[in-house]
Structures are given as structure tokens and as C-alpha cells.
Design an enzyme around this catalytic site. Structure first.
Site, mmCIF file in Angstrom:
data_model
loop_
_atom_site.group_PDB
_atom_site.id
_atom_site.type_symbol
_atom_site.label_atom_id
_atom_site.label_comp_id
_atom_site.label_asym_id
_atom_site.label_seq_id
_atom_site.Cartn_x
_atom_site.Cartn_y
_atom_site.Cartn_z
ATOM 1 N N ALA A 36 0.810 -1.224 0.000
ATOM 2 C CA ALA A 36 0.000 0.000 0.000
ATOM 3 C C ALA A 36 0.843 1.273 0.000
ATOM 4 O O ALA A 36 0.387 2.317 -0.463
ATOM 5 C CB ALA A 36 -0.929 -0.012 1.211
ATOM 6 N N ALA A 37 2.072 1.188 0.510
ATOM 7 C CA ALA A 37 2.903 2.394 0.582
ATOM 8 C C ALA A 37 3.768 2.587 -0.658
ATOM 9 O O ALA A 37 4.559 3.522 -0.734
ATOM 10 C CB ALA A 37 3.805 2.330 1.820
ATOM 11 N N GLY A 38 3.609 1.695 -1.632
ATOM 12 C CA GLY A 38 4.432 1.794 -2.837
ATOM 13 C C GLY A 38 3.846 2.772 -3.837
ATOM 14 O O GLY A 38 2.828 3.419 -3.594
ATOM 15 N N ILE A 55 2.474 2.184 -6.882
ATOM 16 C CA ILE A 55 1.152 1.826 -7.423
ATOM 17 C C ILE A 55 0.101 2.061 -6.350
ATOM 18 O O ILE A 55 -0.972 2.610 -6.622
ATOM 19 C CB ILE A 55 1.121 0.368 -7.928
ATOM 20 N N GLY A 56 0.431 1.664 -5.115
ATOM 21 C CA GLY A 56 -0.505 1.858 -4.003
ATOM 22 C C GLY A 56 -0.952 3.309 -3.910
ATOM 23 O O GLY A 56 -2.138 3.597 -3.732
ATOM 24 N N GLN A 76 0.893 -15.177 1.676
ATOM 25 C CA GLN A 76 -0.317 -14.370 1.444
ATOM 26 C C GLN A 76 -1.468 -15.261 0.962
ATOM 27 O O GLN A 76 -2.617 -15.088 1.383
ATOM 28 C CB GLN A 76 -0.029 -13.236 0.457
ATOM 29 N N VAL A 124 -0.943 -8.169 -9.085
ATOM 30 C CA VAL A 124 -0.295 -7.145 -9.904
ATOM 31 C C VAL A 124 1.228 -7.295 -9.809
ATOM 32 O O VAL A 124 1.945 -7.114 -10.786
ATOM 33 C CB VAL A 124 -0.722 -5.735 -9.421
ATOM 34 N N ASP A 165 -1.447 -4.321 -20.335
ATOM 35 C CA ASP A 165 -1.009 -4.668 -21.693
ATOM 36 C C ASP A 165 -2.162 -4.463 -22.679
ATOM 37 O O ASP A 165 -1.977 -3.946 -23.782
ATOM 38 C CB ASP A 165 -0.544 -6.130 -21.730
ATOM 39 N N HIS A 185 2.314 -11.955 -18.694
ATOM 40 C CA HIS A 185 2.602 -10.518 -18.592
ATOM 41 C C HIS A 185 4.121 -10.356 -18.595
ATOM 42 O O HIS A 185 4.757 -10.199 -17.560
ATOM 43 C CB HIS A 185 1.998 -9.917 -17.323
HETATM 44 N N1 LIG Z 1 1.047 -6.586 -13.880
HETATM 45 C C1 LIG Z 1 1.383 -5.372 -14.303
HETATM 46 O O1 LIG Z 1 0.930 -4.925 -15.366
HETATM 47 C C2 LIG Z 1 2.318 -4.473 -13.498
HETATM 48 C C3 LIG Z 1 2.494 -3.149 -13.894
HETATM 49 C C4 LIG Z 1 3.343 -2.310 -13.159
HETATM 50 C C5 LIG Z 1 4.004 -2.810 -12.051
HETATM 51 N N2 LIG Z 1 3.825 -4.106 -11.703
HETATM 52 C C6 LIG Z 1 4.482 -4.671 -10.515
HETATM 53 O O2 LIG Z 1 3.796 -4.211 -9.339
HETATM 54 C C7 LIG Z 1 4.659 -4.325 -8.213
HETATM 55 C C8 LIG Z 1 4.622 -3.072 -7.350
HETATM 56 O O3 LIG Z 1 5.142 -1.977 -8.055
HETATM 57 P P1 LIG Z 1 5.402 -0.568 -7.335
HETATM 58 O O4 LIG Z 1 5.914 0.329 -8.384
HETATM 59 O O5 LIG Z 1 4.223 -0.148 -6.534
HETATM 60 O O6 LIG Z 1 6.597 -0.938 -6.360
HETATM 61 P P2 LIG Z 1 7.107 -0.167 -5.059
HETATM 62 O O7 LIG Z 1 8.452 -0.703 -4.734
HETATM 63 O O8 LIG Z 1 6.916 1.296 -5.193
HETATM 64 O O9 LIG Z 1 6.089 -0.666 -3.947
HETATM 65 C C9 LIG Z 1 6.048 -1.971 -3.512
HETATM 66 C C10 LIG Z 1 5.576 -1.916 -2.074
HETATM 67 O O10 LIG Z 1 5.356 -3.247 -1.662
HETATM 68 C C11 LIG Z 1 5.770 -3.348 -0.315
HETATM 69 N N3 LIG Z 1 5.994 -4.764 -0.021
HETATM 70 C C12 LIG Z 1 7.062 -5.541 -0.313
HETATM 71 N N4 LIG Z 1 6.894 -6.767 0.169
HETATM 72 C C13 LIG Z 1 5.674 -6.805 0.756
HETATM 73 C C14 LIG Z 1 4.947 -7.800 1.446
HETATM 74 N N5 LIG Z 1 5.452 -9.028 1.627
HETATM 75 N N6 LIG Z 1 3.726 -7.484 1.919
HETATM 76 C C15 LIG Z 1 3.217 -6.236 1.761
HETATM 77 N N7 LIG Z 1 3.878 -5.238 1.127
HETATM 78 C C16 LIG Z 1 5.093 -5.524 0.628
HETATM 79 C C17 LIG Z 1 7.020 -2.480 -0.237
HETATM 80 O O11 LIG Z 1 7.309 -2.098 1.085
HETATM 81 C C18 LIG Z 1 6.592 -1.301 -1.105
HETATM 82 O O12 LIG Z 1 5.977 -0.282 -0.347
HETATM 83 C C19 LIG Z 1 6.026 -4.658 -8.803
HETATM 84 O O13 LIG Z 1 6.207 -6.069 -8.752
HETATM 85 C C20 LIG Z 1 5.895 -4.224 -10.252
HETATM 86 O O14 LIG Z 1 6.811 -4.917 -11.091
HETATM 87 C C21 LIG Z 1 2.983 -4.937 -12.394
HETATM 88 O O1 LIG Z 2 7.659 -4.145 -16.878
HETATM 89 C C1 LIG Z 2 7.701 -4.069 -15.654
HETATM 90 O O2 LIG Z 2 8.547 -4.624 -14.956
HETATM 91 C C2 LIG Z 2 6.645 -3.253 -14.943
HETATM 92 C C3 LIG Z 2 5.298 -3.649 -15.354
HETATM 93 O O3 LIG Z 2 5.083 -5.019 -15.351
HETATM 94 C C4 LIG Z 2 4.871 -3.047 -16.662
HETATM 95 O O4 LIG Z 2 4.461 -3.790 -17.565
HETATM 96 O O5 LIG Z 2 4.907 -1.812 -16.772
#
Ligand SMILES: NC(=O)c1ccc[n+]([C@@H]2O[C@H](COP(=O)([O-])OP(=O)(O)OC[C@H]3O[C@@H](n4cnc5c(N)ncnc54)[C@H](O)[C@@H]3O)[C@@H](O)[C@H]2O)c1
Ligand SMILES: O=C(O)C[C@H](O)C(=O)O
Length: 329
Positions: free
Chosen positions: A13-15, A17-18, A113, A130, A160, A188
Site C-alpha cells: 500500500a505504501a508503494g 502503485i498503491g 499471502q 499485480v 497490456d 505478462h
Molecule cells: N502486472 C502489471 O501490469 C504491473 C504493472 C506495473 C508494475 N507491476 C508490478 O507491481 C509491483 C509493485 O510496483 P510498485 O511500483 O508499486 O513498487 P514499489 O516498490 O513502489 O512498492 C512496492 C511496495 O510493496 C511493499 N511490499 C514488499 N513486500 C511486501 C509484502 N510481503 N507485503 C506487503 N507489502 C510488501 C514495499 O514495502 C513497497 O511499499 C512490482 O512487482 C511491479 O513490477 C505490475
Molecule cells: O515491466 C515491468 O517490470 C513493470 C510492469 O510489469 C509493466 O508492464 O509496466
């Protein structure tokens, strides 16, 4: 009558995307403008303070639909009574890293989880993964939740899908709203296959409307498949607002249904359709209705598509073998 709030658990949640996601959930974009929500935020201990800061900001928005925010670093607490779970928290890919490199680092997060979801979530739980590698992380969480119907675990390929819609709209000079029936197949990852052979542009077949096989093979497919890496290269951080937007779209469509004459793309457990081995969490064309999805059946798959679907599915099989080897399944 006042509706019972829906419990939405968000991990990470603090990241980045969150931060882009929570405000839209609280303002009604995830489930609908008449659906109150309670947010349950899961973070690791180092992320708790920042999550509290985000919760303060959520309070300060005075969202009429937001009926409470709980923050925890314990999955057993955060998933208690969850109706919708957005598993975002993971280690993001950094420059030069392929998603496969993340399997081991992130696998350990999704098993506990999944177990917590199995033990504590509500009976109607819907899960969207995600955090990358999203398809295989979803598989790990699902395997750890044997009492939850397998089809409730999904992985996000909507980003995508949206990227592909946008590229096709730009190429054809058509508004995004005129693009229908596009499909993302497979993983993905860079092997994903964005398929326009059944898509429509303003009611006409998209492949025919484009009429440019070289653009399809050499520009469109790589642009969509490598967009995540291009964003990382440009921003120095992975996509966040567009990923949050896609997560909202994925759950909203799952719960509220696809429009007549259209479909969407979701990473879902394969039932063997289109030759994708059963159980792999792979992206398919799906329609949704009443909170359930169905794979669109009967599409003719030409040789060009077959080769690309098979390559991405092969990668998913390899990821499944790798996490089996790590004892995560
Ligand atoms: N599927 C998709 O299309 C897609 C698109 C973009 C990003 N992503 C993925 O989404 C994820 C998050 O991206 P982001 O930019 O928010 O990253 P980020 O590093 O900004 O945030 C991730 C957050 O997750 C927290 N975290 C880590 N381990 C945890 C756990 N065990 N339990 C709870 N929280 C935990 C971290 O403390 C951090 O606050 C990454 O894996 C990124 O690659 C997927
Ligand atoms: O490509 C990545 O690692 C981030 C995310 O999955 C994306 O597609 O933007």
C-alpha cells in the site's frame, strides 16, 4: 438501505502503485459509485509509517464511500474478511532485470499471502495479482489457498490490453472507444502476444483496417510487449499510475461485466482452452457477467498467432517448473 461496505485489501500500500490506486478505490472507481468500501492495507514493517501517511491523506479527502482504513504488517489480519484483494506488494523490476529474475525474490511473498487468504478471506474473495511476475505469483498464491475456488485468482494483463488498444487507436487514427475485442494472450512479460486478428476498429476487422503486416510484427507487438521496460527506461521507475488504472479496470470489469460486443483480457487459470495447459495462469480473451468470467470460445487462431501464443505459454510452463523446483507450489 445502506449497503454493507466491501472489504478491499491492498498489499504494498505504501508503494508507487498503491499511492495511485488507493484514492481511486476510495472514490468509488473500483466497484461503483454507490458501493462503500473499507480499506485494509498490508505493508512490511518498514512500509508501515508511509502507509499511515497515505491513510492520513485518504482521511483528508473525506471520501463519502470510504468507511474505514486498517493498516497491518500481518497478512492474517489484512486479509481477514477480504472480499477483494489486490496483491501489489512485490519487488519491482529495475533497469536491466528480466521478470524471471524476480521469481525467487517474490515467490516467498505470495505463498504466505495465499495461505492467509485461504484461512481468513470472505467466501466471495476475488484476487488480482499485480506484483511481478504476476502470472506465476498468482499461481503460487492460488496453490497456497486450496479451499478457495482456483478461478478467483487472477493476474493483471489489463495494462497490456490498454496499451495495445491505445497503440491501435493511434495507428488507425480512431478514438480508443472505437476499438473492441483485442486480446492479450499468455504471460505478462516480453513474450506476451497482443492479437488484433479478431479485434475491431470502428466495426471493421482491425488487421484488415491496418493492412500492414510489417507494422504488426515489427512495431505493434514489440511496442506493447516491451512497454514496461520502455517506461522504466524513461521514468527510472516502473509504471505506476497506468498500472493502478489497469487494476481498477480489471476488477471493475470482473465485478460489473464487459460491454455487449466486446471482451477484455485477464490472466486466469487455464481450463485447457486454445491448447494452453490446464492450470497455468495465462491471459485469455474473456467476457464477464455477474462477477464471473468466461473464456471467449471458438476463435480461429492463425499460424502467426499460434506460434506467438505457444512461445508465451512455454515461458509460463517454464516459470511453473522453476517455482516448483523452489518448493513454492
Ligand atoms: N502486472 C502489471 O501490469 C504491473 C504493472 C506495473 C508494475 N507491476 C508490478 O507491481 C509491483 C509493485 O510496483 P510498485 O511500483 O508499486 O513498487 P514499489 O516498490 O513502489 O512498492 C512496492 C511496495 O510493496 C511493499 N511490499 C514488499 N513486500 C511486501 C509484502 N510481503 N507485503 C506487503 N507489502 C510488501 C514495499 O514495502 C513497497 O511499499 C512490482 O512487482 C511491479 O513490477 C505490475
Ligand atoms: O515491466 C515491468 O517490470 C513493470 C510492469 O510489469 C509493466 O508492464 O509496466
Amino acid at each position: 438501505m445502506t449497503r454493507t461496505p466491501v472489504n478491499v485489501t491492498v498489499t504494498g500500500a505504501a508503494g508507487q502503485i498503491g499511492y495511485a490506486l488507493l484514492f481511486r478505490i476510495a472514490s468509488g472507481h473500483l466497484l461503483g459509485a454507490d458501493v462503500p468500501v473499507k480499506l485494509r492495507l498490508l505493508e512490511i514493517p518498514q512500509g508501515l509509517k508511509a502507509a499511515e501517511g497515505t491513510a492520513m491523506e485518504l482521511d483528508d479527502c473525506a471520501f463519502p464511500l470510504l468507511r474505514g482504513i486498517d493498516i497491518s504488517d500481518d497478512p492474517n489480519v489484512a486479509f481477514d474478511g477480504a472480499n477483494v484483494a489486490l496483491l501489489v506488494g512485490a519487488r519491482p523490476r529495475t533497469k536491466g532485470m528480466e521478470r524471471g529474475d524476480l521469481l525467487e525474490a517474490n515467490g516467498g511473498i505470495f505463498k504466505p499471502q495465499g495461505a492467509a487468504i485461504n484461512a481468513h478471506a470472505a467466501d466471495d474473495i476475488k484476487v488480482l495479482v499485480v506484483g511481478n511476475p504476476a502470472n506465476t505469483n498468482a499461481l503460487i498464491a492460488q496453490a497456497a489457498a486450496p479451499d478457495v475456488p482456483a478461478e478467483r485468482f487472477t493476474a493483471m494483463t489489463r495494462l497490456d490490453h490498454n496499451r495495445a488498444v491505445s497503440q491501435l487507436a493511434q495507428k488507425t487514427g480512431t478514438p480508443v472507444s472505437e476499438i473492441r475485442k483485442l486480446t492479450i494472450w499468455g504471460n505478462h512479460s516480453a513474450t506476451q502476444y497482443p492479437d488484433i486478428f479478431h479485434a475491431e476498429v470502428a466495426g471493421k476487422n482491425a488487421a484488415e483496417a491496418v493492412g500492414d503486416q510489417a507494422w504488426l510484427a515489427d512495431t505493434f507487438i514489440p511496442t506493447v510487449a516491451k512497454r514496461g521496460a520502455a517506461i522504466i527506461e524513461a521514468r527510472g521507475a516502473s509504471s505506476a499510475a497506468s498500472a493502478a488504472n489497469a487494476a481498477i479496470d480489471h476488477v471493475h470489469t470482473w465485478v460489473n461485466g464487459t460491454a455487449a460486443g466486446d471482451w477484455t483480457s485477464m490472466g486466469i487459470p487455464s481450463d485447457g482452452s486454445y491448447g494452453v495447459p490446464e492450470g497455468l495462469i495465462s491471459s485469455f480473451p474473456v467476457t464477464t457477467k455477474d462477477g464471473k468470467y468466461e473464456i471467449v470460445q471458438g476463435l480461429e487462431i492463425n499460424d502467426f498467432s499460434r506460434e506467438r501464443i505457444d512461445a508465451s505459454v512455454r515461458e509460463l510452463s517454464e516459470e511453473r517448473e522453476a517455482v516448483r523446483g523452489l518448493g513454492l507450489l
